[in-house]
Design a protein around this motif. Structure first.
Motif, PDB file in Angstrom:
ATOM      1  N   VAL A  61       0.829  -1.204   0.000  1.00  0.00           N
ATOM      2  CA  VAL A  61       0.000   0.000   0.000  1.00  0.00           C
ATOM      3  C   VAL A  61       0.859   1.249   0.000  1.00  0.00           C
ATOM      4  CG1 VAL A  61      -1.868   1.235   1.172  1.00  0.00           C
ATOM      5  CG2 VAL A  61      -1.752  -1.266   1.309  1.00  0.00           C
ATOM      6  N   VAL A  62       0.499   2.198  -0.871  1.00  0.00           N
ATOM      7  CA  VAL A  62       1.117   3.521  -0.903  1.00  0.00           C
ATOM      8  C   VAL A  62       0.051   4.540  -0.514  1.00  0.00           C
ATOM      9  CG1 VAL A  62       2.354   5.229  -2.283  1.00  0.00           C
ATOM     10  CG2 VAL A  62       2.624   2.783  -2.790  1.00  0.00           C
ATOM     11  N   ASP A  63       0.367   5.396   0.452  1.00  0.00           N
ATOM     12  CA  ASP A  63      -0.510   6.510   0.790  1.00  0.00           C
ATOM     13  C   ASP A  63       0.372   7.714   1.129  1.00  0.00           C
ATOM     14  OD1 ASP A  63       0.346   6.279   3.462  1.00  0.00           O
ATOM     15  OD2 ASP A  63      -1.390   5.097   4.046  1.00  0.00           O
ATOM     16  N   PRO A  64      -0.189   8.851   1.421  1.00  0.00           N
ATOM     17  CA  PRO A  64       0.667  10.013   1.686  1.00  0.00           C
ATOM     18  C   PRO A  64       1.689   9.805   2.786  1.00  0.00           C
ATOM     19  CG  PRO A  64      -1.573  10.734   1.279  1.00  0.00           C
ATOM     20  CD  PRO A  64      -1.615   9.231   1.343  1.00  0.00           C
ATOM     21  N   GLY A  65       1.416   8.898   3.706  1.00  0.00           N
ATOM     22  CA  GLY A  65       2.341   8.667   4.816  1.00  0.00           C
ATOM     23  C   GLY A  65       3.521   7.777   4.480  1.00  0.00           C
ATOM     24  N   GLY A  66       3.495   7.067   3.352  1.00  0.00           N
ATOM     25  CA  GLY A  66       4.602   6.188   3.004  1.00  0.00           C
ATOM     26  C   GLY A  66       4.131   4.932   2.306  1.00  0.00           C
ATOM     27  N   VAL A  67       4.979   3.898   2.333  1.00  0.00           N
ATOM     28  CA  VAL A  67       4.683   2.598   1.725  1.00  0.00           C
ATOM     29  C   VAL A  67       4.668   1.559   2.839  1.00  0.00           C
ATOM     30  CG1 VAL A  67       5.396   0.885   0.010  1.00  0.00           C
ATOM     31  CG2 VAL A  67       5.865   3.317  -0.387  1.00  0.00           C
TER      32      VAL A  67
END
Length: 288
Positions: A61-67
């Motif tokens: 998962v990639v989101d604004p907080g990282g991978v």
């Protein structure tokens, strides 16, 4: 409502934010089953709880907080959404997970950060374009905004796919067999025991157990029961005329009581209560 062709892993589909799911490119389908992209923009003070059925697989998962690498879950999981945000995830095949985790069992019910700054930067750049489109759009320009959002989303998936092709090794013989095991369990509802899997694959029961341990992180019987439970929940939601007893029989449960016990153990509620819950099923269902 979300565009979600396969709803087995979602407990309450009607509560989803905007959701896009896309099959992996053909050259990656032995490592990734599909990509998924939820996006949400909620009013101030509003919260949306997303509840997922236990799924016998891992996600990158990639989101604004990282991978991050999210392992298989053993019970209902949830995430409370607020404000605005997005994620881009890949549902990994067993062979795909093998490149990222030597001991998948350590990932159970856990989310582990993954050091992939290049992947994060590329997906962030593409999804930033989606945020800009959504922020600038107005009802009169909705069609154009949707097209621009689709282009930006496709760019994010191309970046993700290119990273996966470079970092997820092609399956070895064990990975190929583990994928076959997963396909069989996921698609054949008559499979309710580990020895059936072994017979279909032409290997020993012990070999099936080793495959599940090395490539999934769950015992094979738990994989079987999780897929059958997902199918039971889907039938309860989507077919108001079918009885709970019939669903139990079709999915290999010995009787209505065993399906109900499995539901309570894993989901914390009975099949009847689930069927009547807002956002789960159509009205006028049969509870027999």
């Amino acid at each position: 409502m979300a565009d979600l062709p396969d709803r087995r892993g979602v407990l309450y589909p009607d509560r989803l934010p905007t959701f896009h799911r896309e099959d992996a490119p053909s050259e990656l389908r032995d490592r990734i089953r599909w990509f998924w992209i939820p996006r949400w923009r909620l009013a101030p003070g509003e919260t949306s709880r997303q509840e997922l059925l236990p799924f016998p697989a891992s996600n990158l998962v990639v989101d604004p907080g990282g991978v991050s690498l999210s392992g298989p879950t053993t019970g209902v999981s949830h995430r409370d959404l607020s404000g605005s945000g997005w994620a881009v995830g890949a549902l990994l095949r067993p062979a795909g997970l093998a490149s990222l985790a030597a001991e998948p069992r350590r990932l159970r019910d856990a989310e582990t950060p993954l050091d992939a700054p290049g992947l994060h930067r590329a997906v962030m750049a593409a999804m930033g374009e989606v945020d800009e489109v959504v922020g600038r759009s107005c009802p009169a320009d909705q069609r154009g905004a949707d097209q621009r959002e689709s282009v930006a989303r496709d760019r994010a998936l191309r970046y993700f796919s290119a990273w996966a092709a470079a970092h997820l090794a092609a399956p070895d013989a064990g990975g190929v067999m583990a994928n076959a095991m997963e396909d069989l369990i996921a698609s054949d509802r008559s499979i309710v025991r580990v020895d059936q899997v072994a017979a279909a694959l032409g290997v020993s029961t012990r070999a099936v157990q080793r495959l599940a341990h090395r490539y999934v992180g769950l015992p094979p019987l738990k994989m079987i029961r999780r897929y059958r439970l997902q199918e039971a929940a889907q039938r309860l939601r989507e077919d108001p005329s079918v009885t709970i007893a019939r669903i139990a029989a079709e999915l290999g449960y010995s009787d209505h009581a065993h399906l109900s016990a499995d539901f309570r153990t894993v989901l914390g509620l009975s099949p009847r209560s689930y069927r009547r819950a807002p956002g789960a099923a159509a009205k006028g269902s049969s509870d027999g």
